[in-house]
Design an enzyme around this catalytic site. Structure first.
Site, PDB file in Angstrom:
ATOM      1  CE  LYS A  11       4.184 -13.779 -13.440  1.00 62.59           C
ATOM      2  NZ  LYS A  11       5.013 -12.643 -13.016  1.00 62.59           N
ATOM      3  CE1 TYR A  51       4.399 -13.052  -7.661  1.00 64.09           C
ATOM      4  CE2 TYR A  51       2.103 -12.898  -8.328  1.00 64.09           C
ATOM      5  CZ  TYR A  51       3.417 -13.242  -8.603  1.00 64.09           C
ATOM      6  OH  TYR A  51       3.748 -13.774  -9.830  1.00 64.09           O
ATOM      7  CG  PHE A  59       6.246  -4.128  -7.922  1.00 67.92           C
ATOM      8  CD1 PHE A  59       5.826  -5.440  -7.728  1.00 67.92           C
ATOM      9  CD2 PHE A  59       7.566  -3.808  -7.659  1.00 67.92           C
ATOM     10  CE1 PHE A  59       6.702  -6.415  -7.266  1.00 67.92           C
ATOM     11  CE2 PHE A  59       8.455  -4.779  -7.193  1.00 67.92           C
ATOM     12  CZ  PHE A  59       8.016  -6.087  -7.001  1.00 67.92           C
ATOM     13  NE  ARG A  87      15.254 -18.199 -10.153  1.00 64.70           N
ATOM     14  CZ  ARG A  87      14.347 -17.258  -9.919  1.00 64.70           C
ATOM     15  NH1 ARG A  87      13.064 -17.571  -9.859  1.00 64.70           N
ATOM     16  NH2 ARG A  87      14.711 -16.010  -9.740  1.00 64.70           N
ATOM     17  CB  THR A  93      12.458 -10.440 -13.027  1.00 64.44           C
ATOM     18  OG1 THR A  93      12.799 -11.508 -12.138  1.00 64.44           O
ATOM     19  CG2 THR A  93      11.105  -9.871 -12.651  1.00 64.44           C
ATOM     20  NE  ARG A 104       9.918 -13.938 -16.244  1.00 63.37           N
ATOM     21  CZ  ARG A 104      10.313 -14.246 -15.033  1.00 63.37           C
ATOM     22  NH1 ARG A 104      11.614 -14.348 -14.755  1.00 63.37           N
ATOM     23  NH2 ARG A 104       9.443 -14.448 -14.068  1.00 63.37           N
ATOM     24  CG  ASN A 114       7.379 -11.228 -15.505  1.00 67.18           C
ATOM     25  OD1 ASN A 114       6.268 -11.654 -15.225  1.00 67.18           O
ATOM     26  ND2 ASN A 114       8.379 -11.227 -14.642  1.00 67.18           N
ATOM     27  CG  HIS A 117       5.816 -17.142 -10.321  1.00 67.49           C
ATOM     28  ND1 HIS A 117       6.574 -16.284  -9.563  1.00 67.49           N
ATOM     29  CD2 HIS A 117       5.715 -18.310  -9.613  1.00 67.49           C
ATOM     30  CE1 HIS A 117       6.905 -16.903  -8.433  1.00 67.49           C
ATOM     31  NE2 HIS A 117       6.392 -18.125  -8.442  1.00 67.49           N
ATOM     32  CD  GLU A 128       6.227 -20.038  -5.370  1.00 69.54           C
ATOM     33  OE1 GLU A 128       6.712 -18.955  -4.984  1.00 69.54           O
ATOM     34  OE2 GLU A 128       6.509 -20.547  -6.476  1.00 69.54           O
TER      35      GLU A 128
HETATM   36  P1  CMP Z   1       7.487 -12.997 -10.608  1.00 66.80           P
HETATM   37  O1  CMP Z   1       8.656 -13.825 -10.973  1.00 66.80           O
HETATM   38  O2  CMP Z   1       6.125 -13.611 -10.672  1.00 66.80           O
HETATM   39  O3  CMP Z   1       7.712 -12.412  -9.137  1.00 66.80           O
HETATM   40  C1  CMP Z   1       7.202 -11.174  -8.697  1.00 66.80           C
HETATM   41  C2  CMP Z   1       6.557 -10.403  -9.805  1.00 66.80           C
HETATM   42  O4  CMP Z   1       6.451  -9.021  -9.555  1.00 66.80           O
HETATM   43  C3  CMP Z   1       7.452 -10.464 -11.052  1.00 66.80           C
HETATM   44  O5  CMP Z   1       7.467 -11.740 -11.595  1.00 66.80           O
HETATM   45  C4  CMP Z   1       6.823  -9.365 -11.875  1.00 66.80           C
HETATM   46  O6  CMP Z   1       5.597  -9.773 -12.493  1.00 66.80           O
HETATM   47  C5  CMP Z   1       6.512  -8.346 -10.803  1.00 66.80           C
HETATM   48  N1  CMP Z   1       7.584  -7.335 -10.679  1.00 66.80           N
HETATM   49  C6  CMP Z   1       8.844  -7.525 -10.241  1.00 66.80           C
HETATM   50  N2  CMP Z   1       9.538  -6.365 -10.243  1.00 66.80           N
HETATM   51  C7  CMP Z   1       8.679  -5.418 -10.675  1.00 66.80           C
HETATM   52  C8  CMP Z   1       8.789  -4.031 -10.893  1.00 66.80           C
HETATM   53  N3  CMP Z   1       9.918  -3.362 -10.655  1.00 66.80           N
HETATM   54  N4  CMP Z   1       7.696  -3.379 -11.342  1.00 66.80           N
HETATM   55  C9  CMP Z   1       6.538  -4.048 -11.570  1.00 66.80           C
HETATM   56  N5  CMP Z   1       6.378  -5.374 -11.374  1.00 66.80           N
HETATM   57  C10 CMP Z   1       7.434  -6.058 -10.953  1.00 66.80           C
END
Ligand code: CMP
Length: 140
Positions: A11, A51, A59, A87, A93, A104, A114, A117, A128
């Site tokens: 990212k 997304y 968010f 994972r 996450t 992470r 983070n 993905h 995807e």
């Molecule tokens: P990802 O695994 O790419 O899947 C969805 C993304 O949303 C996640 O990683 C984060 O980048 C973002 N995300 C998930 N939860 C939150 C949250 N509570 N606040 C802000 N961003 C979030």
């Protein structure tokens, strides 16, 4: 468990800090092969669609703006049990909940920024991968 493919994104927070190589090494050192990789600037339309499952979340708009804020590296990773393996390598996450040694835990800035993905199921991995790559761009 057979050889599987999964989809990964390095990212904008990670590409900005020049972490592409370090993150890619984590995948390779832990048994996943990079069978496709390209550095792109995601369009707002792509980010919104990618997304889309989160569009009702508070968010969502901020997540889309973050994902288009800089370059990302989209990759296809291949290996035994690749979806679950990736994972584990990524960690939770929320980096404050991620296990030691995960991407992470080591690199993520916060729950949104983070660093990576990864697909959460084989079905989503297939969708995807198809979203970003044509068959000829994947070389196993
Ligand atoms: P990802 O695994 O790419 O899947 C969805 C993304 O949303 C996640 O990683 C984060 O980048 C973002 N995300 C998930 N939860 C939150 C949250 N509570 N606040 C802000 N961003 C979030």
């Amino acid at each position: 468990m057979a050889v599987q493919r999964t989809f990964s994104i390095i990212k904008p927070d990670a590409t900005a800090r020049n972490l592409t190589g370090k993150i890619t090494s984590k995948f390779e050192e832990q048994g996943l092969r990079i069978v496709a990789s390209k550095r792109i600037r995601m369009s707002r339309l792509q980010a919104r669609e990618f997304y889309g499952v989160h569009k009702e979340r508070p968010f969502y708009d901020e997540l889309v703006e973050y994902m288009v804020s800089g370059p990302v590296v989209v990759q296809v990773l291949e290996g035994e049990n690749a979806v679950a393996r990736n994972r584990e390598i990524m960690g939770a996450t929320d980096p404050s909940k991620a296990a030691a040694g995960t991407i992470r835990k080591e690199f993520a800035e916060n729950i949104e920024r983070n660093s990576v993905h990864g697909s959460d199921s084989p079905e989503n991995a297939a969708n995807e991968i198809r979203f970003f790559f044509s068959d000829t761009e994947i070389v196993g």
